[in-house]
Write a protein that holds these residues in place. Structure first.
Motif, short mmCIF file in Angstrom:
data_model
loop_
_atom_site.label_atom_id
_atom_site.label_comp_id
_atom_site.label_asym_id
_atom_site.label_seq_id
_atom_site.Cartn_x
_atom_site.Cartn_y
_atom_site.Cartn_z
N SER A 1 0.82 -1.20 0.00
CA SER A 1 0.00 0.00 0.00
C SER A 1 0.86 1.25 0.00
CB SER A 1 -0.92 -0.01 1.22
OG SER A 1 -1.73 1.15 1.26
N VAL A 2 1.93 1.26 0.80
CA VAL A 2 2.82 2.43 0.85
C VAL A 2 3.48 2.66 -0.50
CG1 VAL A 2 4.95 3.32 1.88
CG2 VAL A 2 3.23 2.25 3.33
N LEU A 3 4.00 1.59 -1.12
CA LEU A 3 4.63 1.73 -2.43
C LEU A 3 3.62 2.20 -3.48
CD1 LEU A 3 6.86 -1.48 -2.54
CD2 LEU A 3 7.63 0.88 -2.29
N SER A 4 2.41 1.67 -3.41
CA SER A 4 1.38 2.05 -4.37
C SER A 4 1.03 3.53 -4.22
CB SER A 4 0.14 1.19 -4.16
OG SER A 4 -0.89 1.57 -5.05
N ILE A 5 0.83 3.98 -2.99
CA ILE A 5 0.49 5.39 -2.76
C ILE A 5 1.63 6.30 -3.22
CG2 ILE A 5 0.06 7.11 -0.97
CD1 ILE A 5 -1.42 4.93 0.58
N TYR A 6 2.87 5.89 -2.94
CA TYR A 6 4.02 6.71 -3.34
C TYR A 6 4.06 6.90 -4.86
CZ TYR A 6 8.88 7.89 -4.38
OH TYR A 6 10.00 8.50 -4.88
N LEU B 1 -11.94 -12.89 6.78
CA LEU B 1 -12.66 -11.93 5.95
C LEU B 1 -11.95 -10.59 5.90
CD1 LEU B 1 -16.32 -12.74 7.04
CD2 LEU B 1 -15.14 -13.48 4.98
N ILE B 2 -11.39 -10.17 7.01
CA ILE B 2 -10.69 -8.88 7.05
C ILE B 2 -9.45 -8.91 6.17
CG2 ILE B 2 -9.36 -7.34 8.55
CD1 ILE B 2 -11.39 -7.97 10.76
N MET B 3 -8.71 -10.02 6.19
CA MET B 3 -7.52 -10.12 5.35
C MET B 3 -7.88 -10.07 3.86
SD MET B 3 -4.84 -10.08 7.09
CE MET B 3 -4.30 -10.25 8.80
N THR B 4 -8.98 -10.68 3.48
CA THR B 4 -9.44 -10.61 2.10
C THR B 4 -9.78 -9.19 1.72
OG1 THR B 4 -10.31 -12.87 2.20
CG2 THR B 4 -11.15 -11.45 0.45
N ALA B 5 -10.51 -8.50 2.63
CA ALA B 5 -10.89 -7.12 2.36
C ALA B 5 -9.66 -6.22 2.23
CB ALA B 5 -11.80 -6.61 3.47
N LEU B 6 -8.67 -6.44 3.08
CA LEU B 6 -7.45 -5.64 3.00
C LEU B 6 -6.73 -5.84 1.67
CD1 LEU B 6 -5.95 -5.98 6.61
CD2 LEU B 6 -6.99 -3.95 5.56
N GLY B 7 -6.67 -7.09 1.22
CA GLY B 7 -6.04 -7.36 -0.06
C GLY B 7 -6.72 -6.63 -1.21
N LEU B 8 -8.05 -6.64 -1.21
CA LEU B 8 -8.79 -5.92 -2.25
C LEU B 8 -8.64 -4.42 -2.10
CD1 LEU B 8 -12.08 -8.05 -2.29
CD2 LEU B 8 -10.22 -8.08 -3.96
N PHE B 9 -8.60 -3.94 -0.87
CA PHE B 9 -8.45 -2.51 -0.61
C PHE B 9 -7.12 -1.99 -1.14
CE2 PHE B 9 -7.09 1.02 2.13
CZ PHE B 9 -8.15 1.88 1.96
#
Length: 261
Positions: free
Chosen positions: A57-62, A206-214
């Motif tokens: 996520s950090v790399l993507s935002i950067y 379920l939370i880990m799946t949601a985080l991956g999609l997020f």
């Protein structure tokens, strides 16, 4: 596996609405984080998944921010740089204008490549370089190299965005599978298949799946968006390079504005 857990929970006796409410309260992200902090050894895989997704996520935002600023800067300067170059009557003044442009401005660098190639060819008239390549071919080669270089710089970070967009869902899925696996182990060890016993691991999954999609969805959208912008910019590179070739190889620009040295 999830069907097995649900079926086992449905078949087991429950304590009524109180147990159901308590089970639902265990499926929140705050409860999951608390469990991961209090018992890190049991959640080792979940920690790896969470840290990996955080890094992605950090790399993507950067790279989203960097590419957005780069394209915004290009949009504001490219037309001005191109028009000023062609509207400057004196070729030497136009070249000096290109030399004064910022280091990251691509159109000026392409123009300078062509100008330097033409000047180099002119200085070495009668040498083997001139005998093997005429002026047009020499300038054309310099322009191709310049366009390729600047196009590669435009694509900086797109590989990261594509990688994050394609792999983050599977990283989250790993957390999902491991969470369900942990739920089955706990049920087998305790013999308790009530909903409050399995709600936590299922919530973790379920939370880990949601985080991956997020993490993945913004990266995919950004990749497609910047790829489209880069395609437009590359077309401008090609058009500008063709006009530069006409100008430095023949002495005049073929197009809407005829500039003669």
């Amino acid at each position: 596996m999830l069907q097995v857990i649900i079926a086992a929970a449905a078949a087991a006796p429950t304590g009524g609405t109180t147990n159901a409410a308590a089970a639902l309260s265990q499926m929140g992200a705050a409860n999951l984080l608390g469990e991961m902090v209090s018992n890190p050894g049991h959640y080792a895989v979940s920690w790896v998944v969470l840290l990996t997704l955080t890094l992605m996520s950090v790399l993507s935002i950067y790279w989203i921010v960097m590419n957005f600023l780069k394209n915004l800067r290009l949009k504001g300067t490219s037309d001005r740089v191109i028009s000023t170059f062609w509207e400057t009557p004196n070729a030497q003044d136009a070249i000096r204008f290109m030399e004064d442009q910022p280091r990251g401005e691509p159109f000026s660098k392409i123009a300078l490549d062509a100008a330097q190639a033409a000047a180099h060819h002119q200085r070495h008239e009668g040498s083997r370089v001139v005998e093997s390549l005429n002026r047009s071919e020499f300038v054309d080669r310099a322009l191709r190299q310049g366009v390729t270089r600047e196009s590669s710089r435009l694509e900086a970070g797109l590989t990261v965005l594509a990688t994050v967009g394609s792999t983050a869902p599977f990283v989250g899925l790993l957390g999902t599978v491991w969470g369900i696996y942990g739920a089955l182990i706990r049920i087998g060890a305790s013999g308790n298949a009530s909903i409050d016993a399995v709600a936590g691991p299922v919530g973790e999954a379920l939370i880990m799946t949601a985080l991956g999609l997020f993490v993945a969805i913004p990266a995919v959208l950004a990749y497609n968006f910047f790829t489209r912008l880069n395609r437009v910019t590359n077309n401008k590179f090609d058009t500008f390079a063709h006009d530069l070739h006409d100008f430095f190889a023949t002495g005049s620009r073929v197009g809407e504005v005829g500039v003669k040295r």
